[in-house]
Write a protein that holds these residues in place. Sequence first.
Motif, PDB file in Angstrom:
ATOM      1  N   UNK A  29      21.945  15.054  36.068  1.00  0.00           N
ATOM      2  CA  UNK A  29      21.868  14.166  34.910  1.00  0.00           C
ATOM      3  C   UNK A  29      22.684  14.639  33.729  1.00  0.00           C
ATOM      4  N   UNK A  30      22.649  15.943  33.482  1.00  0.00           N
ATOM      5  CA  UNK A  30      23.299  16.454  32.269  1.00  0.00           C
ATOM      6  C   UNK A  30      24.659  17.082  32.538  1.00  0.00           C
ATOM      7  N   UNK A  31      24.931  17.486  33.773  1.00  0.00           N
ATOM      8  CA  UNK A  31      26.207  18.113  34.109  1.00  0.00           C
ATOM      9  C   UNK A  31      26.260  19.592  33.776  1.00  0.00           C
ATOM     10  N   UNK A  32      25.189  20.180  33.346  1.00  0.00           N
ATOM     11  CA  UNK A  32      25.186  21.613  33.040  1.00  0.00           C
ATOM     12  C   UNK A  32      23.774  22.096  32.810  1.00  0.00           C
ATOM     13  N   UNK A  33      23.584  23.370  32.773  1.00  0.00           N
ATOM     14  CA  UNK A  33      22.251  23.902  32.524  1.00  0.00           C
ATOM     15  C   UNK A  33      22.355  25.328  32.018  1.00  0.00           C
ATOM     16  N   UNK A  34      21.233  25.856  31.589  1.00  0.00           N
ATOM     17  CA  UNK A  34      21.195  27.241  31.107  1.00  0.00           C
ATOM     18  C   UNK A  34      21.566  28.185  32.246  1.00  0.00           C
ATOM     19  N   UNK A  35      21.112  27.832  33.472  1.00  0.00           N
ATOM     20  CA  UNK A  35      21.394  28.692  34.628  1.00  0.00           C
ATOM     21  C   UNK A  35      22.899  28.797  34.867  1.00  0.00           C
ATOM     22  N   UNK A  36      23.615  27.649  34.827  1.00  0.00           N
ATOM     23  CA  UNK A  36      25.062  27.696  35.073  1.00  0.00           C
ATOM     24  C   UNK A  36      25.781  28.416  33.941  1.00  0.00           C
ATOM     25  N   UNK A  37      25.300  28.236  32.711  1.00  0.00           N
ATOM     26  CA  UNK A  37      25.898  28.961  31.585  1.00  0.00           C
ATOM     27  C   UNK A  37      25.694  30.463  31.732  1.00  0.00           C
ATOM     28  N   UNK A  38      24.496  30.829  32.208  1.00  0.00           N
ATOM     29  CA  UNK A  38      24.177  32.241  32.408  1.00  0.00           C
ATOM     30  C   UNK A  38      25.063  32.842  33.503  1.00  0.00           C
ATOM     31  N   UNK A  39      25.186  32.107  34.622  1.00  0.00           N
ATOM     32  CA  UNK A  39      26.038  32.575  35.723  1.00  0.00           C
ATOM     33  C   UNK A  39      27.486  32.691  35.258  1.00  0.00           C
ATOM     34  N   UNK A  40      27.917  31.723  34.462  1.00  0.00           N
ATOM     35  CA  UNK A  40      29.288  31.744  33.947  1.00  0.00           C
ATOM     36  C   UNK A  40      29.507  32.892  32.991  1.00  0.00           C
ATOM     37  N   UNK A  41      28.493  33.161  32.182  1.00  0.00           N
ATOM     38  CA  UNK A  41      28.581  34.257  31.218  1.00  0.00           C
ATOM     39  C   UNK A  41      28.749  35.591  31.947  1.00  0.00           C
ATOM     40  N   UNK A  42      28.074  35.740  33.087  1.00  0.00           N
ATOM     41  CA  UNK A  42      28.151  36.981  33.862  1.00  0.00           C
ATOM     42  C   UNK A  42      29.449  37.038  34.668  1.00  0.00           C
ATOM     43  N   UNK A  43      29.784  35.929  35.318  1.00  0.00           N
ATOM     44  CA  UNK A  43      30.898  35.975  36.273  1.00  0.00           C
ATOM     45  C   UNK A  43      32.285  35.775  35.666  1.00  0.00           C
ATOM     46  N   UNK A  44      32.395  34.997  34.577  1.00  0.00           N
ATOM     47  CA  UNK A  44      33.723  34.689  34.028  1.00  0.00           C
ATOM     48  C   UNK A  44      34.535  35.936  33.652  1.00  0.00           C
ATOM     49  N   UNK A  45      33.957  36.932  32.928  1.00  0.00           N
ATOM     50  CA  UNK A  45      34.759  38.121  32.624  1.00  0.00           C
ATOM     51  C   UNK A  45      35.190  38.883  33.877  1.00  0.00           C
ATOM     52  N   UNK A  46      34.282  38.957  34.861  1.00  0.00           N
ATOM     53  CA  UNK A  46      34.625  39.667  36.105  1.00  0.00           C
ATOM     54  C   UNK A  46      35.726  38.929  36.858  1.00  0.00           C
ATOM     55  N   UNK A  47      35.627  37.588  36.879  1.00  0.00           N
ATOM     56  CA  UNK A  47      36.652  36.784  37.552  1.00  0.00           C
ATOM     57  C   UNK A  47      37.999  36.939  36.870  1.00  0.00           C
ATOM     58  N   UNK A  48      37.957  37.054  35.532  1.00  0.00           N
ATOM     59  CA  UNK A  48      39.195  37.204  34.769  1.00  0.00           C
ATOM     60  C   UNK A  48      39.875  38.521  35.154  1.00  0.00           C
ATOM     61  N   UNK A  49      39.089  39.587  35.181  1.00  0.00           N
ATOM     62  CA  UNK A  49      39.650  40.901  35.538  1.00  0.00           C
ATOM     63  C   UNK A  49      40.193  40.873  36.961  1.00  0.00           C
ATOM     64  N   UNK A  50      39.385  40.323  37.858  1.00  0.00           N
ATOM     65  CA  UNK A  50      39.800  40.283  39.260  1.00  0.00           C
ATOM     66  C   UNK A  50      41.059  39.435  39.447  1.00  0.00           C
ATOM     67  N   UNK A  51      41.220  38.335  38.670  1.00  0.00           N
ATOM     68  CA  UNK A  51      42.430  37.507  38.762  1.00  0.00           C
ATOM     69  C   UNK A  51      43.650  38.264  38.249  1.00  0.00           C
ATOM     70  N   UNK A  52      43.473  38.982  37.145  1.00  0.00           N
ATOM     71  CA  UNK A  52      44.592  39.754  36.582  1.00  0.00           C
ATOM     72  C   UNK A  52      45.036  40.822  37.574  1.00  0.00           C
ATOM     73  N   UNK A  53      44.062  41.541  38.146  1.00  0.00           N
ATOM     74  CA  UNK A  53      44.385  42.594  39.120  1.00  0.00           C
ATOM     75  C   UNK A  53      45.118  42.005  40.322  1.00  0.00           C
ATOM     76  N   UNK A  54      44.600  40.865  40.826  1.00  0.00           N
ATOM     77  CA  UNK A  54      45.224  40.228  41.995  1.00  0.00           C
ATOM     78  C   UNK A  54      46.644  39.764  41.683  1.00  0.00           C
ATOM     79  N   UNK A  55      46.824  39.144  40.510  1.00  0.00           N
ATOM     80  CA  UNK A  55      48.160  38.663  40.137  1.00  0.00           C
ATOM     81  C   UNK A  55      49.153  39.807  40.037  1.00  0.00           C
ATOM     82  N   UNK A  56      48.726  40.923  39.387  1.00  0.00           N
ATOM     83  CA  UNK A  56      49.611  42.083  39.258  1.00  0.00           C
ATOM     84  C   UNK A  56      49.928  42.683  40.616  1.00  0.00           C
TER      85      UNK A  56
END
Lengths: 298, 170
Positions: A29-56
């Motif tokens: 109904x809403x397209x988002x939730x606290x749970x997805x924000x929480x998961x994003x808050x935890x995973x987004x920085x790690x994904x960013x680092x992992x993407x930079x490492x992979x690209x390099x």
Amino acid sequence: MKDYFHSNNFKLLIAVIFILFGLMLYTAGTGGSIVSNLLGFVSAPMQKISSVVTNNATVAAQSATRSNDELTAENAALKQQIDELNKRLVNYYTYQQENAQLKKFLELKNENQDFKPVSAAVIGRDPNELSYNFQIDKGTLADIAVNDPVISDGGMVVGWISSVSGSYSRVTTILSPDTKVSAFDKINRDSGVISSSIKLADNGLLKLGFLSVGTTVKAGDIITTNGLGGVYPRNLPIGTVTAVKNEEYDVSLYAEVKPFVDVKTLRDVMVITSFKGQGQVLPDTSSSSTSSSSSGAK
Amino acid sequence: MEKFKWIRYFAYSIELLVLFMVQETPGLIPALFGARPVLLIPVALSIALFENERASLLFGLFSGLMIDFGMGETLGFHALLLTVVCYYIALIAANLIKTNFLTAMLTVTVTSAVLFLLQWVFYFVLYNYQDAGYVLSVHYLPRFFYTVAVMPIVYYFNRALAIQIRAKEE
């Protein structure tokens, strides 16, 4: 068996099922939730680092792993390319006039002083994704909002922001069946709607639909956004027409369009967070041959 | 002894997080026929084969939520399916079947087939998109085989993890 249904584990399972059903209904109904924000808050920085490492690592591996044969082959290919470019130079003056006209539409920076772009890196591509949609490392903290247009560094249309959180956003690409963009032919100003299907997307193609029988759209024409609907600014380049075909179920025609950007391999994008006419339905000033639908996404 | 159980759970959590990063990072896992595996499915299932119902349920829930989050669609779809599946796999593994490579492969084959089929129905067919048959054969089938093919590595890794930490526990 009776004991099993009275066990704490079974009660826990039933409780979790009910909670998940509630979560599904809420997020649907809403397209988002606290749970997805929480998961994003935890995973987004790690994904960013992992993407930079992979690209390099990919860049480093490309130069380190190439053999003499590969370098020789590349050398030969480059020489061939020089020959082809020399031939093209002969036609230079013929194209100069046309180029000046096209350049007028493609020079985004000069013409679009109203753009407020935010650069972002692609940090996630899910294996379950069919339309090559991806996740970027900027969200509401960088003033990004749902429906903001996403372009490449060169100003070509990539897609639109379909969901946004504090530190990340999801981009629905132009290859997605959910994307509908009002567009027109830059040469003869015929209008249509850019859309796609999974089959076309797999071949890296788009469809400019709703063209009338007498359309003058032809292979080689450049397609750009026409600004209707207020989701995409006017004159963003989309791609070139590769073929004009008949629709399967009616008399209208459609053009197959090869996008300028390969969204499957993009690493960096720009999000236009603000532009003149955003969210407004602009009047169609082109001499359209057909009626066109609203711009932007669904 | 309780300490080793928590060490094991911590190791599983780290494994799930790391594999989620690997799964989502562009260009890290090579695509075969345009498909990439959903690593968290075999991981959740192999954990369920070695743990009790409650732990399996929670790791299934966690894995499912991560898959839902990565996909960016309705949160809870995969979580619900994996929670129920992992719970019953743990129950069956403890009471009915022997945990070995064959049962692990059978588990991942059946579960992945059901999950991808339901994903296709709920996220493609019901949305009324074109070319449903084409998508099933060109996208979902290679992804299913790739996901199943990952199971041997994941199974033996988790088996080693479970056995090593359990040995210290005893």
